[in-house]
Design a protein around this motif. Sequence first.
Motif, PDB file in Angstrom:
ATOM      1  N   PHE A 372      11.249  33.407  10.607  1.00 45.92           N
ATOM      2  CA  PHE A 372      11.807  32.704   8.966  1.00 45.92           C
ATOM      3  C   PHE A 372      10.986  33.048   7.981  1.00 45.92           C
ATOM      4  O   PHE A 372      11.064  32.645   6.876  1.00 45.92           O
ATOM      5  CB  PHE A 372      11.612  31.149   9.388  1.00 45.92           C
ATOM      6  N   ASP A 373       9.708  33.518   8.333  1.00 46.13           N
ATOM      7  CA  ASP A 373       8.492  34.040   7.122  1.00 46.13           C
ATOM      8  C   ASP A 373       8.582  35.191   6.682  1.00 46.13           C
ATOM      9  O   ASP A 373       7.781  35.412   5.925  1.00 46.13           O
ATOM     10  CB  ASP A 373       7.339  33.595   7.916  1.00 46.13           C
ATOM     11  N   ILE A 374       9.720  36.058   7.087  1.00 42.90           N
ATOM     12  CA  ILE A 374       9.638  37.567   6.392  1.00 42.90           C
ATOM     13  C   ILE A 374       9.838  37.617   5.132  1.00 42.90           C
ATOM     14  O   ILE A 374       9.177  38.520   4.363  1.00 42.90           O
ATOM     15  CB  ILE A 374      10.772  38.196   7.133  1.00 42.90           C
ATOM     16  N   PHE A 375      10.679  36.798   4.363  1.00 35.79           N
ATOM     17  CA  PHE A 375      10.828  36.780   3.043  1.00 35.79           C
ATOM     18  C   PHE A 375      10.687  35.297   2.732  1.00 35.79           C
ATOM     19  O   PHE A 375      10.553  34.403   3.261  1.00 35.79           O
ATOM     20  CB  PHE A 375      12.040  37.243   2.562  1.00 35.79           C
ATOM     21  N   HIS A 376      10.664  35.143   1.227  1.00 44.28           N
ATOM     22  CA  HIS A 376      10.297  33.775   0.670  1.00 44.28           C
ATOM     23  C   HIS A 376      11.683  32.900   0.984  1.00 44.28           C
ATOM     24  O   HIS A 376      12.626  33.470   0.821  1.00 44.28           O
ATOM     25  CB  HIS A 376      10.206  33.749  -1.067  1.00 44.28           C
ATOM     26  N   SER A 377      11.351  31.578   1.256  1.00 43.92           N
ATOM     27  CA  SER A 377      12.202  30.598   1.209  1.00 43.92           C
ATOM     28  C   SER A 377      11.691  29.326   1.411  1.00 43.92           C
ATOM     29  O   SER A 377      10.463  29.394   1.068  1.00 43.92           O
ATOM     30  CB  SER A 377      12.925  30.933   2.620  1.00 43.92           C
ATOM     31  N   ILE A 378      12.478  28.241   0.984  1.00 44.12           N
ATOM     32  CA  ILE A 378      11.867  27.090   0.914  1.00 44.12           C
ATOM     33  C   ILE A 378      11.019  26.486   2.112  1.00 44.12           C
ATOM     34  O   ILE A 378      10.133  26.152   1.829  1.00 44.12           O
ATOM     35  CB  ILE A 378      13.167  26.049   0.979  1.00 44.12           C
ATOM     36  N   ARG A 379      11.573  27.015   3.369  1.00 43.34           N
ATOM     37  CA  ARG A 379      10.699  26.818   4.351  1.00 43.34           C
ATOM     38  C   ARG A 379       9.210  27.633   4.345  1.00 43.34           C
ATOM     39  O   ARG A 379       8.210  27.290   4.668  1.00 43.34           O
ATOM     40  CB  ARG A 379      11.565  27.022   5.748  1.00 43.34           C
ATOM     41  N   SER A 380       9.540  28.976   4.385  1.00 48.35           N
ATOM     42  CA  SER A 380       8.459  30.110   4.487  1.00 48.35           C
ATOM     43  C   SER A 380       7.462  29.851   3.200  1.00 48.35           C
ATOM     44  O   SER A 380       6.205  29.812   3.639  1.00 48.35           O
ATOM     45  CB  SER A 380       8.742  31.436   4.423  1.00 48.35           C
ATOM     46  N   ASP A 381       7.596  29.498   2.159  1.00 49.75           N
ATOM     47  CA  ASP A 381       6.731  29.457   1.149  1.00 49.75           C
ATOM     48  C   ASP A 381       5.826  27.940   1.288  1.00 49.75           C
ATOM     49  O   ASP A 381       4.538  28.165   1.110  1.00 49.75           O
ATOM     50  CB  ASP A 381       7.329  29.069  -0.390  1.00 49.75           C
ATOM     51  N   GLN A 382       6.485  26.899   2.019  1.00 47.47           N
ATOM     52  CA  GLN A 382       5.822  25.907   2.417  1.00 47.47           C
ATOM     53  C   GLN A 382       4.879  26.154   3.615  1.00 47.47           C
ATOM     54  O   GLN A 382       3.553  25.782   3.660  1.00 47.47           O
ATOM     55  CB  GLN A 382       6.636  24.605   2.544  1.00 47.47           C
ATOM     56  N   VAL A 383       5.003  27.031   4.429  1.00 49.78           N
ATOM     57  CA  VAL A 383       4.284  27.294   5.642  1.00 49.78           C
ATOM     58  C   VAL A 383       3.309  28.123   5.144  1.00 49.78           C
ATOM     59  O   VAL A 383       2.055  27.997   5.736  1.00 49.78           O
ATOM     60  CB  VAL A 383       5.131  27.736   6.738  1.00 49.78           C
ATOM     61  N   THR A 384       3.559  28.931   4.452  1.00 51.79           N
ATOM     62  CA  THR A 384       2.570  30.100   3.712  1.00 51.79           C
ATOM     63  C   THR A 384       1.482  29.202   3.014  1.00 51.79           C
ATOM     64  O   THR A 384       0.238  29.351   3.404  1.00 51.79           O
ATOM     65  CB  THR A 384       3.121  31.074   2.616  1.00 51.79           C
ATOM     66  N   ARG A 385       1.837  28.172   2.515  1.00 51.77           N
ATOM     67  CA  ARG A 385       0.752  27.116   1.723  1.00 51.77           C
ATOM     68  C   ARG A 385      -0.026  26.741   2.660  1.00 51.77           C
ATOM     69  O   ARG A 385      -1.470  26.527   2.586  1.00 51.77           O
ATOM     70  CB  ARG A 385       1.467  26.272   0.901  1.00 51.77           C
ATOM     71  N   GLY A 386       0.551  25.921   3.802  1.00 52.71           N
ATOM     72  CA  GLY A 386      -0.313  25.287   4.785  1.00 52.71           C
ATOM     73  C   GLY A 386      -1.187  26.412   5.486  1.00 52.71           C
ATOM     74  O   GLY A 386      -2.322  26.006   5.888  1.00 52.71           O
ATOM     75  N   VAL A 387      -0.635  27.525   5.810  1.00 48.59           N
ATOM     76  CA  VAL A 387      -1.792  28.633   6.438  1.00 48.59           C
ATOM     77  C   VAL A 387      -2.689  28.852   5.749  1.00 48.59           C
ATOM     78  O   VAL A 387      -3.988  29.055   6.248  1.00 48.59           O
ATOM     79  CB  VAL A 387      -0.827  30.041   6.985  1.00 48.59           C
ATOM     80  N   ALA A 388      -2.422  28.908   4.294  1.00 44.21           N
ATOM     81  CA  ALA A 388      -3.761  29.242   3.338  1.00 44.21           C
ATOM     82  C   ALA A 388      -4.480  28.034   3.762  1.00 44.21           C
ATOM     83  O   ALA A 388      -6.066  28.164   3.265  1.00 44.21           O
ATOM     84  CB  ALA A 388      -3.303  29.552   1.948  1.00 44.21           C
ATOM     85  N   ALA A 389      -4.116  26.850   3.623  1.00 44.72           N
ATOM     86  CA  ALA A 389      -5.250  25.735   3.647  1.00 44.72           C
ATOM     87  C   ALA A 389      -5.885  25.761   4.808  1.00 44.72           C
ATOM     88  O   ALA A 389      -7.163  25.435   4.869  1.00 44.72           O
ATOM     89  CB  ALA A 389      -4.201  24.440   3.594  1.00 44.72           C
ATOM     90  N   PHE A 390      -5.487  26.201   5.899  1.00 44.83           N
ATOM     91  CA  PHE A 390      -5.952  26.059   7.345  1.00 44.83           C
ATOM     92  C   PHE A 390      -7.057  27.334   7.570  1.00 44.83           C
ATOM     93  O   PHE A 390      -8.133  27.175   7.609  1.00 44.83           O
ATOM     94  CB  PHE A 390      -4.927  26.411   8.255  1.00 44.83           C
TER      95      PHE A 390
END
Length: 411
Positions: A372-390
């Motif tokens: 789900f994270d291969i390109f930008h989407s509603i879901r992947s962008d939020q997960v990317t932000r969370g991974v960055a926070a971690f």
Amino acid sequence: MSQGFLVRQVLNAALTANALRPVPGMPASVAAFFAGWLTSELAPQQLGATVVDAAVHVARRGARTPADRVGLALAAASAAGLTANIVASRRAGSEVSAALAEIGVDDPGAGRPLDWRSAARPFQMRRSGVRRVRNLEYAPGGKRFWVDVYHHRDTPPNAPMLLQIHGGGWVVGSKDHQGLPLMVEMAARGWVCAAVNYPLSPRAKWPAHLVAIKRAVGWMRENATRFGGDPGFLTVTGGSAGGHLAAMVALTANDPALQPGFEEVDTAVQACVPFYGAYDFTGESEIKAVRQRIESGLTEMIFGKDATVPDDYLAASPLAKLRADAPPFLVIHGTNDTLIPVAEARVFVERLRAVSANPVAYAELRGAQHAFDIFHSIRSDQVTRGVAAFLEAVRAGTVGAAVRPVSDPAE
């Protein structure tokens, strides 16, 4: 015209239904993945196309025939299903934030409005100030030993580093096509990031894949200052086969058997974020889909016909490598994954938590397919932000240890 509209809406409805509830079973898993993955992550675009298609049809032909009426009913059903998918995607941010909260990490982006502009441009990977240095050789052997480095033109000294490992079932894939949203995001935040190739099966036999990644870890440390990186702080991530390899890197630090000719190189990492990884190569989780994968021709391609069963398989299984000094983990998996079952991630997290002295966060994403994270989407962008926070919390040393049990892994 009516028949064409009807055919389009039948296909549309089938894709939407599969995205919401993927077709089960090993034989259909790959087809269900491709159809469900694209529909799930491009649901806003597909919803818009559905509405436009139906509106144009009504304007031109109305609903005079049975085919018209059935097509419009299917369009309405698809629109409802796609809307439900979008709603589920919007929950990804809160799902990751909740996982981080359990280990004492605050997600500074929690509750912020969605960046619809990013989701509307899913394949736009450029970011102002981020540079990509392509095709650097981290070991002899050609393009399978190349790495791309992403860094900001104003990267501060001693920047933290992140290594991305692509997926593809250990037999296909490239550094050029996976993990890019996360690479670009972290580089924009001042991290030094690298996406790495590695030798693929069937030509390469296990553990050649992992040995190559460990060489890349050594290369990153040796060349860190060249790009402004801190050789003492390196984290690892990857999806699918890359998630498996990322977990293996984190759980086999400085194992001389996996570092032939470079035994003295430090291959420990400071954090691991595996996306929808494979963690069981022996079937000890007793999950039916895992046993089917192990018994498939894919496994023989990875290990070769001369592999010793179960010893060689056990040596490649993260579940067999759990250790008390494992680095902090953030494990991410979708409930709709048809290629690697979510139950496998639950088992891995439960057992790693029982052993590791460091925190293990687990974000289970409702409705998410594989990749789900291969390109930008509603879901992947939020997960990317969370991974960055971690990752930034690990860097800052503010990760806690409180966790709760995951769901029943026997599903």
